[in-house]
Design a protein around this motif. Structure first.
Motif: not given
Length: 216
Positions: A157-179
């Motif tokens: 899911k992180v990898r998918e979000l990162s791909r979307i961010r790059e393709e759309k040239n967006l600046k949102f941060l990706i955070e992960v929580d749990g374990g």
């Protein structure tokens, strides 16, 4: 370098101020404030008053994670001079676009809006608002309790979000929580994560400095 947001849900509440001061001195980038209401998740943590009591102690910003139903009713109470992010759950918001706009209007427009996804919630449900958020939080455990085992599919899911961010040239941060721990932190970083939340791994460690450094 990856940023780290220790969750005070795993701290010793009898000496919470000292706990927060220590992790700030050891290199925390944020204080992760997990708010649970006993309805959206099967646990109750604390409210805005506990967070506010730490304002003069924390030397880093708050990363507020609302695991509550109908969060719009309470957003204003979590605004302090230390609040940087307020994150709500996609699953808890009937009108998510409106909630995001509400968050971004707080604190004279300086509060950043985050949206969290539970493990069973697909990334594509954010497609219509992804350009409006400042942060997307991927839950890598089912929310409600600390100390759970990391769900490996979260990396995809992180990898998918990162791909979307790059393709759309967006600046949102990706955070992960749990374990999150020293064994999986590098995998999450390689997948595109920017901020990692860790609670038990840091606060229950015999060497907190080493635990933080192993994630970073």
């Amino acid at each position: 370098m990856i940023q780290i947001s220790p969750s005070i849900l795993s701290a010793d509440f009898s000496r919470l101020g000292d706990e927060v001061k220590e992790i700030c001195e050891l290199g925390a980038d944020y204080i992760h404030v997990d708010v649970m209401d006993g309805h959206f998740v099967p646990n109750i943590s604390f409210g805005a008053g506990v967070m506010e009591s730490l304002n003069e102690i924390s030397s880093v910003p708050y990363d507020v994670h609302l695991m509550i139903e109908d969060p719009d009713k309470y957003l204003d109470t979590f605004v302090t001079d230390k609040t940087e992010f307020i994150t709500v759950h996609q699953e808890a918001c009937v009108h998510l676009d409106r909630t995001i706009e509400h968050i971004k209007s707080l604190g004279n427009g300086v509060i950043k809006a985050g949206v969290s996804l539970n493990p069973a919630t697909p990334v594509d449900l954010l497609s219509c608002i992804i350009d409006k958020v400042d942060l997307v939080l991927i839950m890598s455990v089912n929310p409600g309790f600390g100390g759970q085992k990391f769900i490996p599919q979260s990396i995809d899911k992180v990898r998918e979000l990162s791909r979307i961010r790059e393709e759309k040239n967006l600046k949102f941060l990706i955070e992960v929580d749990g374990g999150v721990n020293g064994d999986n932190a590098h995998l999450l970083k390689e997948a595109g994560a920017d901020i990692l939340v860790a609670g038990s791994y840091i606060f229950k460690s015999g060497d907190r400095k080493k635990a933080i450094e192993s994630i970073k």
